[in-house]
Design a protein around this motif. Structure first.
Motif, short mmCIF file in Angstrom:
data_model
loop_
_atom_site.label_atom_id
_atom_site.label_comp_id
_atom_site.label_asym_id
_atom_site.label_seq_id
_atom_site.Cartn_x
_atom_site.Cartn_y
_atom_site.Cartn_z
N HIS A 166 -8.09 1.09 11.69
CA HIS A 166 -8.18 0.26 10.49
C HIS A 166 -7.38 -1.02 10.68
O HIS A 166 -6.15 -0.98 10.77
N ARG A 172 -1.32 -10.55 1.05
CA ARG A 172 -0.45 -9.40 0.80
C ARG A 172 -1.09 -8.41 -0.16
O ARG A 172 -0.88 -7.21 -0.06
N ARG A 173 -1.89 -8.92 -1.07
CA ARG A 173 -2.63 -8.04 -1.97
C ARG A 173 -3.63 -7.20 -1.17
O ARG A 173 -3.81 -6.01 -1.42
N ASP A 174 -4.29 -7.85 -0.18
CA ASP A 174 -5.23 -7.13 0.69
C ASP A 174 -4.50 -6.05 1.50
O ASP A 174 -4.99 -4.93 1.64
N ALA A 176 -1.76 -4.50 0.75
CA ALA A 176 -1.38 -3.41 -0.14
C ALA A 176 -2.55 -2.46 -0.36
O ALA A 176 -2.39 -1.23 -0.31
N GLU A 177 -3.73 -3.03 -0.57
CA GLU A 177 -4.92 -2.20 -0.78
C GLU A 177 -5.28 -1.40 0.47
O GLU A 177 -5.61 -0.22 0.41
N GLN A 178 -5.18 -2.06 1.64
CA GLN A 178 -5.53 -1.40 2.89
C GLN A 178 -4.54 -0.30 3.27
O GLN A 178 -4.90 0.67 3.94
N LEU A 180 -3.11 1.65 1.14
CA LEU A 180 -3.11 2.66 0.07
C LEU A 180 -3.33 4.07 0.59
O LEU A 180 -2.70 5.02 0.13
N THR A 181 -4.22 4.22 1.56
CA THR A 181 -4.57 5.56 2.02
C THR A 181 -3.76 6.02 3.24
O THR A 181 -4.00 7.11 3.76
#
Length: 289
Positions: A166, A172-174, A176-178, A180-181
């Motif tokens: 991955h 930085r928002r991206d 954080a989302e990436q 997440l898992t």
């Protein structure tokens, strides 16, 4: 300390105090790792002069790294970095000749010197350790700036071995989302070259929170990175001071890790590569119906 105990390496000493290093001390460490042989045979004042700082700064750095004096610090550098048949000596004549023959010969000579010196900084044991940490079902990869090219390379290479890779890119928002898992069953691979990447600490903190494995491939900034990764593979990216910085050394480290991973995964990795060959042949076989 008795001689029977294993002495920490320079990288390990720097990592232990990285959070307490000043900006000037971090620059000295980076300069040292660019030319460890030159610093090892030089004086304290010569080391300080490389960055235009006071000689007392190098002595303070030596004490901060756990040495009683600069002399003891230099003795350790000589023990760790000066070996018989020194790579820099073997290629010095080539470098001199290259200066009169053009850019390409000079670059090739510098790359060869950097590759030969790489084993002073990265051992095969570290390669195997990194492969063990990355031998997961999922690996999250981050490369900032020039390191993005190597992040793409590792993403493709790991996928070919059957590892779900991955890329961590974007704002930085991206990121954080990436992230997440990310879980304790995963690994985080980060590249860091000239300086600590802007989002390095955040990525490492999240990995620590969930228990993910962490591996960093770095240039001379490696020892100063905070937080410290579980496995650090740090080596200069040029064969001579102030020369052109390329990706050859970290790419070689990446390739070595991939070979070690393929060996660890054995038949599973080979079956994935066979499957990939079949899929490539199918996709390249004329237009789809």
């Amino acid at each position: 300390m008795s001689d029977s105990k294993v002495q920490p390496t320079l990288i390990e000493r720097v990592q232990a105090v990285a959070e307490n290093l000043t900006a000037t001390e971090q620059r000295l460490i980076s300069e040292l790792l660019k030319a460890p042989h030159a610093v090892a045979i030089g004086t304290s004042s010569e080391f300080a002069a490389r960055l235009g700082v006071h000689e007392a700064t190098t002595s303070r750095l030596a004490r901060k790294l756990g040495f009683s004096s600069y002399s003891e610090f230099r003795d350790e550098l000589r023990r760790e970095f000066l070996k018989v048949a020194d790579p820099a000596e073997r290629i010095s004549a080539t470098l001199s000749d290259a200066m009169t023959h053009g850019f390409l010969p000079l670059l090739v000579a510098s790359e060869l010197a950097a590759l030969e010196a790489m084993t002073d900084h990265v051992t095969d044991a570290k390669i195997l350790e990194a492969a063990e940490k990355l031998d997961r079902s999922r690996v999250f990869i981050h490369g900032h700036g020039n390191a993005e090219a190597l992040a793409v390379l590792m993403e493709r290479r790991l996928r070919r071995l059957g590892i779900d890779s991955h890329p961590l890119t974007g704002s930085r928002r991206d990121l954080a989302e990436q992230m997440l898992t990310l879980s304790g069953d995963d690994a985080l691979l980060v590249f860091a070259f000239r300086r600590q990447p802007p989002d390095y600490a955040r990525l490492m903190d999240v990995a620590a929170e969930v228990g993910a494995s962490t591996v960093v491939i770095a240039g001379t900034v490696g020892a100063s990175l905070t937080p410290r990764p579980q496995v650090l593979l740090s080596a200069p990216r040029a064969g001579m001071p102030d020369s052109f910085q390329t990706l050859t050394v970290p790419m070689t480290i990446c390739n070595a890790i991939n070979l070690a991973l393929a060996a660890r995964r054995g038949g599973e990795a080979l079956s994935k590569l066979d499957r990939l060959g079949d899929l490539i042949a199918r996709f390249e076989k004329g237009p789809a119906r």
